[in-house]
Design a protein around this motif. Structure first.
Motif, PDB file in Angstrom:
ATOM      1  N   ALA A   1       0.817  -1.215   0.000  1.00 48.47           N
ATOM      2  CA  ALA A   1       0.000   0.000   0.000  1.00 48.47           C
ATOM      3  C   ALA A   1       0.851   1.266   0.000  1.00 48.47           C
ATOM      4  O   ALA A   1       0.509   2.246  -0.671  1.00 48.47           O
ATOM      5  CB  ALA A   1      -0.946  -0.005   1.197  1.00 48.47           C
ATOM      6  N   ASN A   2       1.963   1.252   0.712  1.00 45.96           N
ATOM      7  CA  ASN A   2       2.783   2.469   0.803  1.00 45.96           C
ATOM      8  C   ASN A   2       3.594   2.739  -0.466  1.00 45.96           C
ATOM      9  O   ASN A   2       4.273   3.750  -0.555  1.00 45.96           O
ATOM     10  CB  ASN A   2       3.673   2.445   2.047  1.00 45.96           C
ATOM     11  N   GLU A   3       3.506   1.858  -1.452  1.00 43.86           N
ATOM     12  CA  GLU A   3       4.153   2.094  -2.746  1.00 43.86           C
ATOM     13  C   GLU A   3       3.187   2.725  -3.748  1.00 43.86           C
ATOM     14  O   GLU A   3       3.539   2.905  -4.905  1.00 43.86           O
ATOM     15  CB  GLU A   3       4.658   0.771  -3.331  1.00 43.86           C
ATOM     16  N   CYS A   4       1.990   3.043  -3.292  1.00 45.83           N
ATOM     17  CA  CYS A   4       0.935   3.501  -4.190  1.00 45.83           C
ATOM     18  C   CYS A   4       0.397   4.862  -3.786  1.00 45.83           C
ATOM     19  O   CYS A   4       0.624   5.331  -2.676  1.00 45.83           O
ATOM     20  CB  CYS A   4      -0.227   2.505  -4.158  1.00 45.83           C
ATOM     21  N   LEU A   5      -0.343   5.436  -4.687  1.00 45.93           N
ATOM     22  CA  LEU A   5      -1.111   6.647  -4.435  1.00 45.93           C
ATOM     23  C   LEU A   5      -2.469   6.443  -5.078  1.00 45.93           C
ATOM     24  O   LEU A   5      -2.559   6.162  -6.278  1.00 45.93           O
ATOM     25  CB  LEU A   5      -0.440   7.883  -5.052  1.00 45.93           C
ATOM     26  N   ALA A   6      -3.519   6.548  -4.297  1.00 44.11           N
ATOM     27  CA  ALA A   6      -4.880   6.502  -4.827  1.00 44.11           C
ATOM     28  C   ALA A   6      -5.358   7.932  -5.030  1.00 44.11           C
ATOM     29  O   ALA A   6      -5.068   8.816  -4.217  1.00 44.11           O
ATOM     30  CB  ALA A   6      -5.809   5.770  -3.867  1.00 44.11           C
ATOM     31  N   ILE A   7      -6.077   8.140  -6.109  1.00 46.23           N
ATOM     32  CA  ILE A   7      -6.667   9.444  -6.397  1.00 46.23           C
ATOM     33  C   ILE A   7      -8.171   9.232  -6.438  1.00 46.23           C
ATOM     34  O   ILE A   7      -8.668   8.478  -7.283  1.00 46.23           O
ATOM     35  CB  ILE A   7      -6.154  10.014  -7.731  1.00 46.23           C
ATOM     36  N   GLU A   8      -8.872   9.864  -5.518  1.00 45.37           N
ATOM     37  CA  GLU A   8     -10.310   9.633  -5.382  1.00 45.37           C
ATOM     38  C   GLU A   8     -11.063  10.951  -5.313  1.00 45.37           C
ATOM     39  O   GLU A   8     -10.538  11.955  -4.856  1.00 45.37           O
ATOM     40  CB  GLU A   8     -10.604   8.796  -4.137  1.00 45.37           C
ATOM     41  N   ASP A   9     -12.333  10.889  -5.759  1.00 48.62           N
ATOM     42  CA  ASP A   9     -13.139  12.107  -5.783  1.00 48.62           C
ATOM     43  C   ASP A   9     -14.424  12.000  -4.968  1.00 48.62           C
ATOM     44  O   ASP A   9     -15.275  12.873  -5.056  1.00 48.62           O
ATOM     45  CB  ASP A   9     -13.464  12.509  -7.213  1.00 48.62           C
ATOM     46  N   SER A  10     -14.558  10.931  -4.177  1.00 48.18           N
ATOM     47  CA  SER A  10     -15.745  10.811  -3.331  1.00 48.18           C
ATOM     48  C   SER A  10     -15.354  10.254  -1.966  1.00 48.18           C
ATOM     49  O   SER A  10     -14.336   9.571  -1.820  1.00 48.18           O
ATOM     50  CB  SER A  10     -16.793   9.899  -3.973  1.00 48.18           C
ATOM     51  N   GLU A  11     -16.178  10.545  -0.981  1.00 52.67           N
ATOM     52  CA  GLU A  11     -15.932  10.080   0.383  1.00 52.67           C
ATOM     53  C   GLU A  11     -15.936   8.551   0.449  1.00 52.67           C
ATOM     54  O   GLU A  11     -15.105   7.951   1.139  1.00 52.67           O
ATOM     55  CB  GLU A  11     -17.015  10.657   1.292  1.00 52.67           C
ATOM     56  N   THR A  12     -16.832   7.919  -0.273  1.00 52.23           N
ATOM     57  CA  THR A  12     -16.926   6.462  -0.285  1.00 52.23           C
ATOM     58  C   THR A  12     -15.658   5.825  -0.845  1.00 52.23           C
ATOM     59  O   THR A  12     -15.118   4.873  -0.282  1.00 52.23           O
ATOM     60  CB  THR A  12     -18.154   6.017  -1.118  1.00 52.23           C
TER      61      THR A  12
END
Length: 119
Positions: A60-71
């Motif tokens: 997980a620490n090798e990644c970056l998630a890009i999200e646009d909603s609370e869910t």
């Protein structure tokens, strides 16, 4: 570097998004595409992110998630992935306090210099 499209929408929606994004970005630009048909639980459950980590062989620490909603933010954070929130017009009033970063766009985040990306 890997690029994955990790969502719990339907594959037909992904196909439509990518058709609308041509020629700037297409299916071939992603190392992995996961959708609701690939999992048994949808976001905010972290299953889709956990499957992505497993298939890519990443922690997980090798990644970056890009999200646009609370869910979706909740799903990424539950999987332990650092997350950039980019609220849009439909999600601006949602709670993004759990995000590692909140910016109006990915470009604004990159321009901020808060994180150095390796190529």
């Amino acid at each position: 570097m890997f690029l994955a499209f990790v969502t719990t929408t339907y594959r037909r929606n992904i196909d439509a998004i990518l058709r609308g994004s041509q020629p700037q970005i297409g299916l071939a630009d992603f190392n992995l595409v996961l959708c609701t048909e690939d999992v048994t639980k949808t976001k905010p459950d972290p299953e889709v992110y956990e499957l992505a980590l497993k298939r890519l062989g990443l922690s997980a620490n090798e990644c970056l998630a890009i999200e646009d909603s609370e869910t979706s933010l909740a799903a990424a954070k539950s999987a332990g992935i650092p997350t950039l929130a980019t609220p849009g017009a439909f999600t601006a009033e949602q709670d993004f306090s759990n995000a590692d970063w909140v910016y109006p766009s990915v470009a604004a985040f990159i321009d901020s210099g808060e994180v150095q990306f390796l190529s």
